[in-house]
Design a protein around this motif. Structure first.
Motif, PDB file in Angstrom:
ATOM      1  N   GLU A 221     -26.912   5.045 -42.395  1.00 33.39           N
ATOM      2  CA  GLU A 221     -27.292   6.492 -41.947  1.00 33.39           C
ATOM      3  C   GLU A 221     -26.027   7.116 -42.515  1.00 33.39           C
ATOM      4  N   ASN A 222     -26.300   8.718 -42.595  1.00 34.09           N
ATOM      5  CA  ASN A 222     -25.524   9.803 -43.183  1.00 34.09           C
ATOM      6  C   ASN A 222     -24.827  10.435 -42.204  1.00 34.09           C
ATOM      7  N   GLU A 223     -24.822  10.109 -40.817  1.00 35.85           N
ATOM      8  CA  GLU A 223     -24.098  10.796 -39.817  1.00 35.85           C
ATOM      9  C   GLU A 223     -23.486   9.819 -38.886  1.00 35.85           C
ATOM     10  N   CYS A 224     -22.191  10.217 -38.621  1.00 33.60           N
ATOM     11  CA  CYS A 224     -21.318   9.484 -37.838  1.00 33.60           C
ATOM     12  C   CYS A 224     -22.075   9.359 -36.344  1.00 33.60           C
ATOM     13  N   PRO A 225     -22.119   8.142 -35.622  1.00 32.86           N
ATOM     14  CA  PRO A 225     -22.664   8.180 -34.320  1.00 32.86           C
ATOM     15  C   PRO A 225     -22.028   8.657 -33.217  1.00 32.86           C
ATOM     16  N   HIS A 226     -20.740   9.151 -33.406  1.00 25.91           N
ATOM     17  CA  HIS A 226     -19.735   9.717 -32.681  1.00 25.91           C
ATOM     18  C   HIS A 226     -20.100  11.002 -32.236  1.00 25.91           C
ATOM     19  N   GLN A 227     -20.349  11.907 -33.316  1.00 25.81           N
ATOM     20  CA  GLN A 227     -20.393  13.379 -33.188  1.00 25.81           C
ATOM     21  C   GLN A 227     -21.459  13.841 -34.169  1.00 25.81           C
ATOM     22  N   GLY A 228     -21.967  13.195 -35.029  1.00 22.58           N
ATOM     23  CA  GLY A 228     -22.920  13.259 -36.247  1.00 22.58           C
ATOM     24  C   GLY A 228     -22.549  14.111 -37.235  1.00 22.58           C
ATOM     25  N   SER A 229     -21.264  13.606 -37.572  1.00 27.89           N
ATOM     26  CA  SER A 229     -20.545  14.388 -38.649  1.00 27.89           C
ATOM     27  C   SER A 229     -21.040  13.709 -40.052  1.00 27.89           C
ATOM     28  N   PRO A 230     -21.424  14.447 -41.228  1.00 27.50           N
ATOM     29  CA  PRO A 230     -21.789  13.973 -42.311  1.00 27.50           C
ATOM     30  C   PRO A 230     -20.930  12.807 -42.985  1.00 27.50           C
TER      31      PRO A 230
ATOM     32  N   GLY B 114     -20.826  11.690 -46.193  1.00 29.13           N
ATOM     33  CA  GLY B 114     -20.794  11.983 -47.657  1.00 29.13           C
ATOM     34  C   GLY B 114     -19.165  11.890 -48.072  1.00 29.13           C
ATOM     35  N   THR B 115     -18.230  12.516 -47.399  1.00 29.01           N
ATOM     36  CA  THR B 115     -17.136  12.519 -47.813  1.00 29.01           C
ATOM     37  C   THR B 115     -16.007  11.560 -47.226  1.00 29.01           C
ATOM     38  N   ALA B 116     -16.670  10.327 -46.507  1.00 24.89           N
ATOM     39  CA  ALA B 116     -15.836   9.502 -45.933  1.00 24.89           C
ATOM     40  C   ALA B 116     -15.203   8.328 -46.661  1.00 24.89           C
ATOM     41  N   VAL B 117     -13.911   7.958 -46.363  1.00 25.78           N
ATOM     42  CA  VAL B 117     -13.243   7.130 -47.153  1.00 25.78           C
ATOM     43  C   VAL B 117     -14.043   5.798 -46.964  1.00 25.78           C
ATOM     44  N   VAL B 118     -13.985   5.095 -47.984  1.00 29.01           N
ATOM     45  CA  VAL B 118     -14.342   3.703 -48.166  1.00 29.01           C
ATOM     46  C   VAL B 118     -13.192   2.875 -48.305  1.00 29.01           C
ATOM     47  N   LYS B 119     -12.923   1.943 -47.840  1.00 32.23           N
ATOM     48  CA  LYS B 119     -11.519   1.209 -47.976  1.00 32.23           C
ATOM     49  C   LYS B 119     -11.783  -0.335 -47.302  1.00 32.23           C
ATOM     50  N   ASP B 120     -11.515  -1.433 -48.059  1.00 32.29           N
ATOM     51  CA  ASP B 120     -11.649  -2.865 -47.455  1.00 32.29           C
ATOM     52  C   ASP B 120     -12.979  -2.851 -46.468  1.00 32.29           C
ATOM     53  N   GLY B 121     -14.067  -2.657 -47.003  1.00 32.89           N
ATOM     54  CA  GLY B 121     -15.405  -2.685 -46.672  1.00 32.89           C
ATOM     55  C   GLY B 121     -15.905  -2.157 -45.420  1.00 32.89           C
ATOM     56  N   TYR B 122     -14.837  -1.044 -45.077  1.00 29.11           N
ATOM     57  CA  TYR B 122     -15.227   0.009 -43.952  1.00 29.11           C
ATOM     58  C   TYR B 122     -15.422   1.432 -44.434  1.00 29.11           C
ATOM     59  N   LEU B 123     -16.094   2.241 -43.682  1.00 32.20           N
ATOM     60  CA  LEU B 123     -16.271   3.562 -44.225  1.00 32.20           C
ATOM     61  C   LEU B 123     -15.658   4.372 -42.766  1.00 32.20           C
ATOM     62  N   ALA B 124     -14.711   5.360 -43.150  1.00 41.09           N
ATOM     63  CA  ALA B 124     -13.956   6.071 -42.107  1.00 41.09           C
ATOM     64  C   ALA B 124     -14.497   7.361 -42.197  1.00 41.09           C
ATOM     65  N   CYS B 125     -14.962   7.866 -41.006  1.00 44.21           N
ATOM     66  CA  CYS B 125     -15.593   9.113 -40.803  1.00 44.21           C
ATOM     67  C   CYS B 125     -14.622  10.110 -41.072  1.00 44.21           C
ATOM     68  N   PRO B 126     -14.853  11.412 -41.876  1.00 41.47           N
ATOM     69  CA  PRO B 126     -13.884  12.368 -42.051  1.00 41.47           C
ATOM     70  C   PRO B 126     -13.542  13.161 -40.951  1.00 41.47           C
ATOM     71  N   ARG B 127     -14.231  13.143 -39.907  1.00 42.71           N
ATOM     72  CA  ARG B 127     -13.793  14.050 -38.780  1.00 42.71           C
ATOM     73  C   ARG B 127     -12.642  13.308 -37.806  1.00 42.71           C
ATOM     74  N   HIS B 128     -13.128  12.218 -37.367  1.00 44.42           N
ATOM     75  CA  HIS B 128     -12.040  11.720 -36.426  1.00 44.42           C
ATOM     76  C   HIS B 128     -11.455  10.313 -36.844  1.00 44.42           C
ATOM     77  N   GLY B 129     -11.780   9.848 -38.303  1.00 43.92           N
ATOM     78  CA  GLY B 129     -11.309   8.650 -38.543  1.00 43.92           C
ATOM     79  C   GLY B 129     -11.957   7.265 -38.096  1.00 43.92           C
ATOM     80  N   TYR B 130     -12.997   7.394 -37.275  1.00 33.93           N
ATOM     81  CA  TYR B 130     -13.758   6.152 -36.825  1.00 33.93           C
ATOM     82  C   TYR B 130     -13.917   5.338 -37.947  1.00 33.93           C
ATOM     83  N   ARG B 131     -13.678   4.120 -37.989  1.00 30.84           N
ATOM     84  CA  ARG B 131     -14.291   3.220 -38.897  1.00 30.84           C
ATOM     85  C   ARG B 131     -15.020   2.262 -38.676  1.00 30.84           C
ATOM     86  N   PHE B 132     -16.178   2.224 -39.605  1.00 29.14           N
ATOM     87  CA  PHE B 132     -17.053   1.435 -39.351  1.00 29.14           C
ATOM     88  C   PHE B 132     -17.495   0.425 -40.362  1.00 29.14           C
ATOM     89  N   ASN B 133     -17.654  -0.962 -39.931  1.00 30.61           N
ATOM     90  CA  ASN B 133     -18.042  -1.924 -40.963  1.00 30.61           C
ATOM     91  C   ASN B 133     -19.210  -1.673 -41.392  1.00 30.61           C
TER      92      ASN B 133
END
Length: 99
Positions: A38-47, A49-68
């Motif tokens: 999904e293109n929304e962070c489950p924390h606060q709905g931030s898009p 699309g500009t998330a950082v991808v590293k080591d198999g994780y996607l980091a939300c651009p707003r608060h940095g929550y990292r999702f496998n």
């Protein structure tokens, strides 16, 4: 499975947002392995699309929550799980199962 994009449209270590059946899906290419979520962070709905991808994780651009990207889990905040969609590749086509 629904065709959503071409592999050539998602560069290596890149992302692409597509709209499928009214849902925004984020495609992520990691060394030729395509992930869809999904293109929304489950924390606060931030898009994402500009998330950082590293080591198999996607980091939300707003608060940095990292999702496998394999299972959508957030190790630091287990209450938040990113919706992951199954992906199949057929030639240059990316197909996603929306469930």
């Amino acid at each position: 499975m629904t065709p959503v994009a071409k592999i050539s449209e998602v560069p290596n270590f890149g992302k692409k947002v597509v709209s499928v059946s009214g849902k925004e899906i984020l495609l992520v290419n990691i060394k030729g392995a395509i992930h869809a979520c999904e293109n929304e962070c489950p924390h606060q709905g931030s898009p994402l699309g500009t998330a950082v991808v590293k080591d198999g994780y996607l980091a939300c651009p707003r608060h940095g929550y990292r999702f496998n990207l394999a299972d959508g889990r957030c190790g630091e905040h287990p209450d938040f799980i990113l919706k992951i969609y199954p992906v199949e590749l057929h030639g240059d086509d990316i197909l996603v199962e929306l469930g």
